[in-house]
Design an enzyme around this catalytic site. Sequence first.
Site, mmCIF file in Angstrom:
data_model
loop_
_atom_site.group_PDB
_atom_site.id
_atom_site.type_symbol
_atom_site.label_atom_id
_atom_site.label_comp_id
_atom_site.label_asym_id
_atom_site.label_seq_id
_atom_site.Cartn_x
_atom_site.Cartn_y
_atom_site.Cartn_z
ATOM 1 N N GLY A 202 35.132 47.106 27.554
ATOM 2 C CA GLY A 202 35.151 45.715 27.095
ATOM 3 C C GLY A 202 34.408 45.530 25.789
ATOM 4 N NE ARG B 244 38.199 47.066 30.833
ATOM 5 C CZ ARG B 244 36.870 46.961 30.762
ATOM 6 N NH1 ARG B 244 36.115 47.995 30.985
ATOM 7 N NH2 ARG B 244 36.333 45.791 30.460
ATOM 8 C CG ASP C 211 32.509 53.971 35.018
ATOM 9 O OD1 ASP C 211 31.702 54.605 35.722
ATOM 10 O OD2 ASP C 211 33.134 52.978 35.430
ATOM 11 C CE LYS D 290 31.084 48.715 26.201
ATOM 12 N NZ LYS D 290 32.396 48.570 26.807
ATOM 13 C CB THR D 291 28.200 47.045 28.988
ATOM 14 O OG1 THR D 291 28.755 46.011 29.808
ATOM 15 C CG2 THR D 291 26.901 47.496 29.608
ATOM 16 C CG ASP E 193 29.096 43.565 32.464
ATOM 17 O OD1 ASP E 193 29.447 42.598 31.771
ATOM 18 O OD2 ASP E 193 29.854 44.157 33.252
ATOM 19 C CG MET F 140 32.911 38.065 31.868
ATOM 20 S SD MET F 140 33.505 38.990 30.468
ATOM 21 C CE MET F 140 35.265 38.682 30.638
ATOM 22 C CD GLU G 46 34.543 31.353 27.244
ATOM 23 O OE1 GLU G 46 34.268 32.477 27.701
ATOM 24 O OE2 GLU G 46 35.171 30.500 27.889
ATOM 25 N NE ARG H 33 35.237 40.726 26.734
ATOM 26 C CZ ARG H 33 36.100 41.518 27.350
ATOM 27 N NH1 ARG H 33 35.703 42.222 28.377
ATOM 28 N NH2 ARG H 33 37.350 41.594 26.961
HETATM 29 P P1 FBP Z 1 32.367 46.788 30.049
HETATM 30 O O1 FBP Z 1 31.600 47.153 31.273
HETATM 31 O O2 FBP Z 1 33.476 47.708 29.732
HETATM 32 O O3 FBP Z 1 31.450 46.573 28.885
HETATM 33 O O4 FBP Z 1 33.074 45.384 30.301
HETATM 34 C C1 FBP Z 1 32.389 44.223 30.515
HETATM 35 C C2 FBP Z 1 33.285 43.075 30.929
HETATM 36 O O5 FBP Z 1 33.198 42.064 29.961
HETATM 37 C C3 FBP Z 1 32.912 42.555 32.304
HETATM 38 O O6 FBP Z 1 31.874 41.620 32.220
HETATM 39 C C4 FBP Z 1 34.221 41.984 32.778
HETATM 40 O O7 FBP Z 1 34.322 41.997 34.181
HETATM 41 C C5 FBP Z 1 35.222 42.929 32.212
HETATM 42 O O8 FBP Z 1 34.650 43.451 31.041
HETATM 43 C C6 FBP Z 1 36.534 42.274 31.928
HETATM 44 O O9 FBP Z 1 37.349 43.190 31.296
HETATM 45 P P2 FBP Z 1 38.882 42.947 30.955
HETATM 46 O O10 FBP Z 1 38.941 41.843 29.953
HETATM 47 O O11 FBP Z 1 39.328 44.261 30.428
HETATM 48 O O12 FBP Z 1 39.529 42.567 32.239
#
Ligand code: FBP
Length: 554
Positions: free
Chosen positions: A82, A146, A177, A203-204, A206, A251, A427, A429
Amino acid sequence: MGTIISPLQKARASYEPKLPPALRNGAAVSVIEGEKTKSVADCEQIQKLFPSSYGSPKVEFKKGSGGHLNAPINVGVILSGGQAPGGHNVIAGLFDGIRSLNPNSKLYGFKGGPSGLTDNKYIELTNDIIDAYRNTGGFDMIGSGRTKLEKAEQFEKARENCEKLGIKALVVIGGDDSNTNACLLAEYYKSRNIPIQVIGCPKTIDGDLKNDQIEASFGFDTACRVYSELIGNICRDSNSAKKYWHFIKLMGRSASHITLECALQTHPNVAIVSEEVAEHKQTLEEIVNSIASAVVERANKGSNFGIVLIPEGLIEFIPEMKILISELNDILAREEDAFRKLFTNDEKIVFLNHHLSKDSSYVFSSLPQQIQLQLAMDRDPHGNVQVSLIETEKFLAELVGLKLKELAAEGKYKGKFTTQAHFMGYEGRCAAPSNYDADYCYSLGFTAAALIGAGKTGFMASVKNTTKIADKWTSGGIPITMMMNVERRHGEDKPVIQKALVKLDGAPFLEFIKHRNRWAVETDYVYPGPIQYFGPSEVCDQVTKTLELEQSGK
Ligand code: FBP
């Protein structure tokens, strides 16, 4: 990139991110090696799986001569997973870093995530491209994806493609991952004497890729500031109109760090932390009752409005839902073909109910049809339920409404309950990185270049002391195996970087529980306002409450 850029983007393009002192002469640094390292758990198993990389010492950089490499180096970079604010600055830092090692070094960006590496879709990142993306949000410079990179055929394809471009090092910018897979790739190459180094960057949004070695994952700071601005605005609207309860899902696929941080920034009436729900084995009914009791208490004081924050991963932390989801995962994997042939929603639900255990079938049947169908949607490539597509915020608002009706019938509630539901994720990311993320990311990229220059592989770039002024920041590398343990994933034992969930004895959560009972009844909202990119340092260079609290005890 569009042809017209906003005045802010124009002004921001000339922002010069701060670097740790060790990197200010360039990426040719002095390398100080520490002691040999161990993994956080399951040492023997991890050592067996990573015989060539296991145990490498951590490294810390000190300012070096700034001398150049004799030969230029070609490097490849991938964005994985993400979007998170600051990704472009990691690439800019890496670009400037490898150019400081040798001005003829080249950087190739593999397009669309890890699949770009195996399918040989790439672009050479030139000065002009990098300059156009400095300090911008998004991952659109090269795109992300992904695809999981974990099989020998993929590693071989990647090697072929790297060899064609003369690439000697790959930088993987991703979450737990993706960095686990970066480590597998590093091990694969190292154990076969294939001269391609692999370096990871955390990175994330989250915030769940952090540990004793990695202070923060990039993007968390900016994303939380954007959400907190919006939540603050909604708090203020709610306190002005005094007629709605707002249910806001945030999120955070698994961990509740975003919800907790936003709660600390804005003081909502209720904020649910999934990790606490799991620890206390709270049922859905108990969660609903606790929100309803805040609504009743506020109604008794004449306040028929409020704010509830819900982490998007919640559903998987409620014990009965967790069991249900795990059974659904098995059924959908096992009966994939039969399930795909079903046409109507009713047929799908009957089919699933038939295959579920008695208890899970009971839980499944008690859910609204929309949620049942959302739980049965396609899994992501890592086999995860796509929690961002499940409308937990609407579901909880509906259940609280039903509970309040019951209480009203018993004469225990006389208020008015009207709800608004929101989901905040996209909004934030790709927002323009805050100063923190702009600086941190550029430093991570530059650190990755220094690790390449130092000949390291299977390492994650690490920049520490980031709650202090940049003059005190340190930079170095952590062997990825050090962060690993073995976890059961889809019926198999797998080495993975340990995910950092919210710690219930950690300072951020303890700070939250100190105040939450008061926030539940009183209206104590804080309005953080938008991220400031220019102005006094105390406004522009803040760090998250989470990081501040976590680091203050150290
Ligand atoms: P990452 O763990 O890959 O950084 O993704 C974070 C995230 O924004 C989560 O908070 C969310 O559940 C997910 O990606 C949504 O991903 P997508 O838009 O690919 O469904």
